[in-house]
Design a protein around this motif. Structure first.
Motif, mmCIF file in Angstrom:
data_model
loop_
_atom_site.group_PDB
_atom_site.id
_atom_site.type_symbol
_atom_site.label_atom_id
_atom_site.label_comp_id
_atom_site.label_asym_id
_atom_site.label_seq_id
_atom_site.Cartn_x
_atom_site.Cartn_y
_atom_site.Cartn_z
ATOM 1 N N GLY A 121 3.810 -3.696 8.211
ATOM 2 C CA GLY A 121 5.072 -3.581 8.165
ATOM 3 C C GLY A 121 5.122 -1.990 8.451
ATOM 4 N N GLN A 122 6.556 -1.520 8.967
ATOM 5 C CA GLN A 122 6.688 -0.107 9.113
ATOM 6 C C GLN A 122 6.810 0.528 7.806
ATOM 7 O OE1 GLN A 122 8.864 -1.989 8.645
ATOM 8 N NE2 GLN A 122 10.680 -0.677 7.978
ATOM 9 N N GLY A 123 6.404 1.695 7.640
ATOM 10 C CA GLY A 123 6.509 2.392 6.234
ATOM 11 C C GLY A 123 8.064 2.719 5.714
ATOM 12 N N THR A 124 8.134 2.615 4.213
ATOM 13 C CA THR A 124 9.320 3.033 3.961
ATOM 14 C C THR A 124 9.231 4.320 2.939
ATOM 15 O OG1 THR A 124 11.425 2.448 2.974
ATOM 16 C CG2 THR A 124 9.337 1.301 2.170
ATOM 17 N N LEU A 125 9.785 5.438 3.056
ATOM 18 C CA LEU A 125 9.628 6.434 2.330
ATOM 19 C C LEU A 125 10.278 6.488 0.923
ATOM 20 C CD1 LEU A 125 8.159 9.425 1.821
ATOM 21 C CD2 LEU A 125 10.289 10.193 3.012
ATOM 22 N N VAL A 126 9.312 6.676 -0.116
ATOM 23 C CA VAL A 126 9.840 6.570 -1.744
ATOM 24 C C VAL A 126 9.539 8.175 -1.956
ATOM 25 C CG1 VAL A 126 9.431 5.926 -4.030
ATOM 26 C CG2 VAL A 126 9.512 4.436 -2.135
ATOM 27 N N THR A 127 10.564 8.807 -2.479
ATOM 28 C CA THR A 127 10.609 10.344 -2.751
ATOM 29 C C THR A 127 11.164 10.182 -4.443
ATOM 30 O OG1 THR A 127 10.820 11.029 -0.780
ATOM 31 C CG2 THR A 127 11.228 12.535 -2.530
ATOM 32 N N VAL A 128 10.272 10.465 -5.435
ATOM 33 C CA VAL A 128 10.561 10.861 -6.703
ATOM 34 C C VAL A 128 10.629 12.291 -6.884
ATOM 35 C CG1 VAL A 128 10.253 10.048 -9.074
ATOM 36 C CG2 VAL A 128 9.304 8.814 -7.099
ATOM 37 N N SER A 129 11.896 12.770 -7.238
ATOM 38 C CA SER A 129 12.433 14.268 -7.456
ATOM 39 C C SER A 129 13.386 14.249 -8.129
ATOM 40 C CB SER A 129 12.144 15.005 -6.047
ATOM 41 O OG SER A 129 12.405 16.238 -6.311
ATOM 42 N N SER A 130 13.473 15.533 -8.970
ATOM 43 C CA SER A 130 14.599 15.536 -9.698
ATOM 44 C C SER A 130 15.473 16.835 -8.774
ATOM 45 C CB SER A 130 14.262 16.267 -11.053
ATOM 46 O OG SER A 130 13.499 17.284 -11.022
ATOM 47 N N THR A 171 5.384 9.378 -5.266
ATOM 48 C CA THR A 171 5.961 9.811 -3.811
ATOM 49 C C THR A 171 5.138 9.516 -2.894
ATOM 50 O OG1 THR A 171 7.536 11.536 -4.871
ATOM 51 C CG2 THR A 171 7.028 11.991 -2.263
ATOM 52 N N ALA A 172 5.284 8.721 -2.047
ATOM 53 C CA ALA A 172 4.498 8.442 -0.801
ATOM 54 C C ALA A 172 5.402 7.608 0.177
ATOM 55 C CB ALA A 172 3.371 7.366 -1.272
ATOM 56 N N VAL A 173 4.818 7.265 1.411
ATOM 57 C CA VAL A 173 5.265 6.042 2.230
ATOM 58 C C VAL A 173 4.363 4.757 1.882
ATOM 59 C CG1 VAL A 173 5.245 5.351 4.692
ATOM 60 C CG2 VAL A 173 5.565 7.779 4.169
ATOM 61 N N TYR A 174 5.377 3.857 1.613
ATOM 62 C CA TYR A 174 4.874 2.570 1.144
ATOM 63 C C TYR A 174 4.781 1.662 2.268
ATOM 64 C CZ TYR A 174 5.045 3.947 -3.751
ATOM 65 O OH TYR A 174 4.726 4.770 -4.904
ATOM 66 N N TYR A 175 3.955 0.985 2.728
ATOM 67 C CA TYR A 175 3.583 -0.071 3.520
ATOM 68 C C TYR A 175 3.534 -1.529 2.879
ATOM 69 C CZ TYR A 175 2.568 4.047 6.484
ATOM 70 O OH TYR A 175 2.789 5.279 7.091
ATOM 71 N N TYR A 189 1.014 -1.032 0.072
ATOM 72 C CA TYR A 189 0.122 -0.135 0.072
ATOM 73 C C TYR A 189 0.927 1.212 0.071
ATOM 74 C CZ TYR A 189 -4.237 -2.529 1.498
ATOM 75 O OH TYR A 189 -5.391 -3.712 1.324
ATOM 76 N N ARG A 190 0.164 2.456 -0.128
ATOM 77 C CA ARG A 190 0.976 3.763 -0.185
ATOM 78 C C ARG A 190 0.131 4.716 0.249
ATOM 79 N NH1 ARG A 190 2.686 4.820 -6.583
ATOM 80 N NH2 ARG A 190 0.243 5.695 -7.272
ATOM 81 N N GLN A 191 0.943 5.564 0.796
ATOM 82 C CA GLN A 191 0.129 6.839 1.515
ATOM 83 C C GLN A 191 0.841 7.909 1.097
ATOM 84 O OE1 GLN A 191 -1.123 6.630 5.499
ATOM 85 N NE2 GLN A 191 -2.633 7.864 5.297
ATOM 86 N N ALA A 192 0.422 8.999 0.228
ATOM 87 C CA ALA A 192 0.932 10.293 0.172
ATOM 88 C C ALA A 192 0.338 11.168 1.013
ATOM 89 C CB ALA A 192 0.475 10.748 -1.405
ATOM 90 N N ARG A 218 -4.440 6.013 2.520
ATOM 91 C CA ARG A 218 -3.599 4.751 1.998
ATOM 92 C C ARG A 218 -4.467 3.852 1.165
ATOM 93 N NH1 ARG A 218 -0.903 1.398 6.873
ATOM 94 N NH2 ARG A 218 -0.376 3.461 7.680
ATOM 95 N N ASP A 219 -3.695 3.631 0.185
ATOM 96 C CA ASP A 219 -4.329 2.974 -1.030
ATOM 97 C C ASP A 219 -3.354 1.754 -1.459
ATOM 98 O OD1 ASP A 219 -5.383 6.158 -2.775
ATOM 99 O OD2 ASP A 219 -6.239 4.945 -1.595
ATOM 100 N N LEU A 220 -4.135 0.733 -1.864
ATOM 101 C CA LEU A 220 -3.654 -0.476 -2.445
ATOM 102 C C LEU A 220 -2.808 -0.376 -3.651
ATOM 103 C CD1 LEU A 220 -3.304 -3.732 -2.106
ATOM 104 C CD2 LEU A 220 -5.288 -3.791 -3.629
ATOM 105 N N VAL A 221 -1.501 -0.805 -3.571
ATOM 106 C CA VAL A 221 -0.660 -0.481 -4.894
ATOM 107 C C VAL A 221 -0.640 -1.969 -5.643
ATOM 108 C CG1 VAL A 221 1.548 -0.356 -5.923
ATOM 109 C CG2 VAL A 221 0.757 1.226 -3.907
#
Length: 120
Positions: free
Chosen positions: A111-120, A89-93, A36-39, A44-47
């Motif tokens: 699980g605990q979340g892990t942050l994914v950041t997509v940026s230039s 970009t979101a925290v992924y669970y 899942y991810r939560q921006a 929180r949404d299913l991925v």
């Protein structure tokens, strides 16, 4: 039972990243595993989800870019993310439906979340 997620970080648009989530503890069997991810400011949404038999389902926004392989021997699920976009970009669970040894029912663990950041 614990789910340990890892692999988040900063990546440029168009790049790739792979998340991992390992389940540990007194596990008898695992039904489905999911991401899942939560921006920020959003729900929180299913991925993606994968069953014990290997059937998969993806959110429309990631279909064709993300895959969710699973290693049943290691009780581990991955999220391979390609062609990443800033909107990813979101925290992924990670999430799993697990039957513990000595029990007859399945419970859902996070699980605990892990942050994914997509940026230039």
């Amino acid at each position: 039972v614990q789910l340990q997620a890892s692999g988040g970080g900063l990546v440029q648009p168009g790049g790739s990243l792979r998340l991992s989530c390992a389940a540990s503890g007194s596990i008898f069997s695992i039904n489905y595993m999911a991401w899942y991810r939560q921006a920020p400011g959003k729900q929180r949404d299913l991925v993606a989800v994968i069953t014990s038999g290997g059937s998969t389902n993806y959110a429309g926004s990631v279909k064709g870019r993300f895959t969710i392989p699973r290693d049943n021997a290691k009780n581990t699920v991955y999220l391979q993310m390609n062609s990443l976009k800033p909107e990813d970009t979101a925290v992924y669970y990670c999430n799993a439906n697990i039957r513990r040894s000595g029990e007859s029912v399945y419970y859902t663990y996070w699980g605990q979340g892990t942050l994914v950041t997509v940026s230039s």
